[in-house]
Motif scaffolding. Sequence first.
Motif, PDB file in Angstrom:
ATOM      1  N   PRO A  70      -3.405  35.346  10.934  1.00 56.58           N
ATOM      2  CA  PRO A  70      -3.328  35.433   9.464  1.00 56.58           C
ATOM      3  C   PRO A  70      -3.054  36.861   8.974  1.00 56.58           C
ATOM      4  N   LEU A  71      -3.667  37.847   9.638  1.00 53.53           N
ATOM      5  CA  LEU A  71      -3.406  39.238   9.223  1.00 53.53           C
ATOM      6  C   LEU A  71      -1.959  39.608   9.531  1.00 53.53           C
ATOM      7  N   LEU A  72      -1.458  39.167  10.676  1.00 52.93           N
ATOM      8  CA  LEU A  72      -0.061  39.483  11.038  1.00 52.93           C
ATOM      9  C   LEU A  72       0.900  38.888  10.010  1.00 52.93           C
ATOM     10  N   ALA A  73       0.592  37.672   9.561  1.00 51.87           N
ATOM     11  CA  ALA A  73       1.468  37.024   8.567  1.00 51.87           C
ATOM     12  C   ALA A  73       1.434  37.808   7.252  1.00 51.87           C
ATOM     13  N   THR A  74       0.247  38.268   6.869  1.00 51.99           N
ATOM     14  CA  THR A  74       0.132  39.050   5.624  1.00 51.99           C
ATOM     15  C   THR A  74       0.908  40.354   5.742  1.00 51.99           C
ATOM     16  N   LEU A  75       0.806  41.008   6.901  1.00 52.91           N
ATOM     17  CA  LEU A  75       1.514  42.283   7.089  1.00 52.91           C
ATOM     18  C   LEU A  75       3.024  42.072   7.005  1.00 52.91           C
ATOM     19  N   GLU A  76       3.461  40.942   7.528  1.00 50.94           N
ATOM     20  CA  GLU A  76       4.891  40.657   7.464  1.00 50.94           C
ATOM     21  C   GLU A  76       5.323  40.460   6.014  1.00 50.94           C
ATOM     22  N   GLN A  77       4.493  39.744   5.294  1.00 52.81           N
ATOM     23  CA  GLN A  77       4.816  39.493   3.891  1.00 52.81           C
ATOM     24  C   GLN A  77       4.777  40.789   3.077  1.00 52.81           C
ATOM     25  N   LEU A  78       3.898  41.703   3.444  1.00 50.57           N
ATOM     26  CA  LEU A  78       3.824  42.989   2.735  1.00 50.57           C
ATOM     27  C   LEU A  78       4.947  43.933   3.144  1.00 50.57           C
ATOM     28  N   ASP A  79       5.708  43.478   4.163  1.00 48.27           N
ATOM     29  CA  ASP A  79       6.819  44.274   4.648  1.00 48.27           C
ATOM     30  C   ASP A  79       6.349  45.557   5.341  1.00 48.27           C
ATOM     31  N   PHE A  80       5.292  45.432   6.114  1.00 42.63           N
ATOM     32  CA  PHE A  80       4.853  46.514   6.997  1.00 42.63           C
ATOM     33  C   PHE A  80       5.487  46.223   8.355  1.00 42.63           C
ATOM     34  N   PRO A  81       6.630  46.824   8.672  1.00 41.65           N
ATOM     35  CA  PRO A  81       7.347  46.412   9.891  1.00 41.65           C
ATOM     36  C   PRO A  81       6.616  46.777  11.178  1.00 41.65           C
ATOM     37  N   ALA A  82       6.003  47.948  11.196  1.00 40.82           N
ATOM     38  CA  ALA A  82       5.331  48.397  12.422  1.00 40.82           C
ATOM     39  C   ALA A  82       4.154  49.274  12.033  1.00 40.82           C
ATOM     40  N   PRO A  83       3.169  49.380  12.915  1.00 41.13           N
ATOM     41  CA  PRO A  83       2.009  50.208  12.559  1.00 41.13           C
ATOM     42  C   PRO A  83       2.338  51.688  12.515  1.00 41.13           C
ATOM     43  N   TYR A  84       1.687  52.398  11.607  1.00 37.80           N
ATOM     44  CA  TYR A  84       1.794  53.857  11.561  1.00 37.80           C
ATOM     45  C   TYR A  84       0.910  54.447  12.674  1.00 37.80           C
ATOM     46  N   PRO A  85       1.143  55.729  13.036  1.00 38.44           N
ATOM     47  CA  PRO A  85       0.369  56.329  14.139  1.00 38.44           C
ATOM     48  C   PRO A  85      -1.144  56.189  13.991  1.00 38.44           C
ATOM     49  N   ILE A  86      -1.648  56.398  12.778  1.00 39.09           N
ATOM     50  CA  ILE A  86      -3.112  56.302  12.620  1.00 39.09           C
ATOM     51  C   ILE A  86      -3.597  54.878  12.884  1.00 39.09           C
ATOM     52  N   GLN A  87      -2.757  53.911  12.547  1.00 34.58           N
ATOM     53  CA  GLN A  87      -3.137  52.511  12.762  1.00 34.58           C
ATOM     54  C   GLN A  87      -3.110  52.174  14.254  1.00 34.58           C
ATOM     55  N   ILE A  88      -2.116  52.738  14.955  1.00 39.99           N
ATOM     56  CA  ILE A  88      -2.028  52.507  16.404  1.00 39.99           C
ATOM     57  C   ILE A  88      -3.286  53.030  17.091  1.00 39.99           C
ATOM     58  N   ALA A  89      -3.760  54.190  16.614  1.00 43.60           N
ATOM     59  CA  ALA A  89      -4.925  54.795  17.266  1.00 43.60           C
ATOM     60  C   ALA A  89      -6.241  54.161  16.800  1.00 43.60           C
ATOM     61  N   ALA A  90      -6.333  53.888  15.488  1.00 41.85           N
ATOM     62  CA  ALA A  90      -7.643  53.491  14.946  1.00 41.85           C
ATOM     63  C   ALA A  90      -7.961  52.006  15.135  1.00 41.85           C
TER      64      ALA A  90
ATOM     65  N   LEU B  13      -6.931  34.870   5.357  1.00 41.94           N
ATOM     66  CA  LEU B  13      -7.971  34.774   6.389  1.00 41.94           C
ATOM     67  C   LEU B  13      -8.576  33.374   6.457  1.00 41.94           C
ATOM     68  N   GLU B  14      -8.862  32.921   7.694  1.00 40.90           N
ATOM     69  CA  GLU B  14      -9.451  31.585   7.849  1.00 40.90           C
ATOM     70  C   GLU B  14     -10.900  31.587   7.357  1.00 40.90           C
ATOM     71  N   ARG B  15     -11.604  32.668   7.712  1.00 47.20           N
ATOM     72  CA  ARG B  15     -12.968  32.806   7.174  1.00 47.20           C
ATOM     73  C   ARG B  15     -12.857  33.763   5.988  1.00 47.20           C
ATOM     74  N   PRO B  16     -12.997  33.225   4.770  1.00 48.03           N
ATOM     75  CA  PRO B  16     -12.806  34.098   3.606  1.00 48.03           C
ATOM     76  C   PRO B  16     -13.849  35.213   3.559  1.00 48.03           C
ATOM     77  N   VAL B  17     -13.444  36.369   3.085  1.00 50.91           N
ATOM     78  CA  VAL B  17     -14.376  37.487   2.959  1.00 50.91           C
ATOM     79  C   VAL B  17     -14.236  38.025   1.542  1.00 50.91           C
ATOM     80  N   LYS B  18     -15.357  38.107   0.839  1.00 54.96           N
ATOM     81  CA  LYS B  18     -15.276  38.605  -0.533  1.00 54.96           C
ATOM     82  C   LYS B  18     -15.538  40.115  -0.546  1.00 54.96           C
ATOM     83  N   SER B  19     -14.614  40.851  -1.156  1.00 60.85           N
ATOM     84  CA  SER B  19     -14.795  42.300  -1.283  1.00 60.85           C
ATOM     85  C   SER B  19     -14.827  42.665  -2.762  1.00 60.85           C
TER      86      SER B  19
END
Length: 380
Positions: A11-31, A100-106
């Motif tokens: 589900p997160l991968l699908a959202t990232l695709e929809q947001l047009d985040f093609p690939a992770p940034y360096p900080i995301q790769i590390a963190a 997300l399959e398990r909803p999380v309220k923020s």
Amino acid sequence: MTFANLGLCAPLLATLEQLDFPAPYPIQIAAIPAILAGKDVLGIAQTGSGKTASFALPILQQFQQKPPAKNRHITALIVVPTRELAVQVGNVFKQLSVRLERPVKSLAVFGGVSINTQMIHLQNVEILIATPGRLLDLLDKNAMHLSEVDIFVLDEADKMLNLGFQVEMNRILAALPVKRQNLLFSATLGKEIRTVTEITLHNPIKIEIQAPTDNIDLIKQIAYMVTEDRKGPLLRYLIKEQNLKQVLVFTSSIHRADNVVNKLKINGITALALHSQKSQGARTDALRYFKTGEITVLVATDLASRGLDIPFLPLVINYELPRSPKDYVHRIGRTGRAGASGEAIAFLTEEEEPHFYVIQKKMQKRVEIIDSQFFELKGY
Ligand code: AMP
């Protein structure tokens, strides 16, 4: 490297695709893998590096395996220094949560708006994004509990200290359970931050990402020599002649910001001001109208130079120079973000010119200075 390689769920991968985040940034790769593995993380990175998603994604994923929390018991706490950042980080969590399959309220909470409404909205919230003062107010009112927090994020820790939140921070830390995962992000790693990291983090994985200062080459910079009385006309001339659609203008005082806005409006250019004397509602609205293109110009004081995230902002104009070269870099860093190119223009009076040489020296970059005295500004 792809987001899927980092172990994120479908589900997160699908959202990232929809947001047009093609690939992770360096900080995301590390963190992301480090956070998913439950490690403490020290991230030396600024807004613009992609740091928000670098902690929001793994936090949301961790929730997929968590049982629902007791009502009014926060399990993930993100503390941020300013209201604007709280709104911004809150929006990222909301955006990333949709599938997300398990909803999380923020929920994002901050001062300057009614605490009662926030208390009502705290119902069933598991992820809380908060500025320190409002967080403590809510705690004092028993509106929620922090005894179940198992992941704690301190965002822009350096700014938190600069704004004098040390006492509040200590109170917040004292209210948290001892056993928890800690993530701390800061643009710099000075002596004071090192003390905070020693208190907060246990065997952290350290991730250091280039500051925008190093990315300054991506920004096309130019300066105009101009007399004080011609600054307004020059601004309007540039906007009208170049048919500019989205311009962030910085002034050094609140009074000047309001003044510039009024003159723009009189001349048929849509504009709003963003500074500390505006109500929280007005600040949020101004930013939203600017982001959605409903207004052309946002005139801001340095309140807006750190932390603000406006994707693809094409142009920043320094109507007046900031005193500190660091602030200049932060201001122009609102453009040319995360790899995109941008443009920064400075207006210089004769008095400001020597200071601009100091700024250029500090950023180790020469900026072309054009004399605007022969520009025909009549009628602007
Ligand atoms: P941040 O440093 O969290 O303020 O993020 C800066 C900007 O980068 C935001 O507008 C994000 O939406 C965007 N962003 C973050 N990660 C990515 C990515 N992997 N690909 C494209 N854009 C991103």
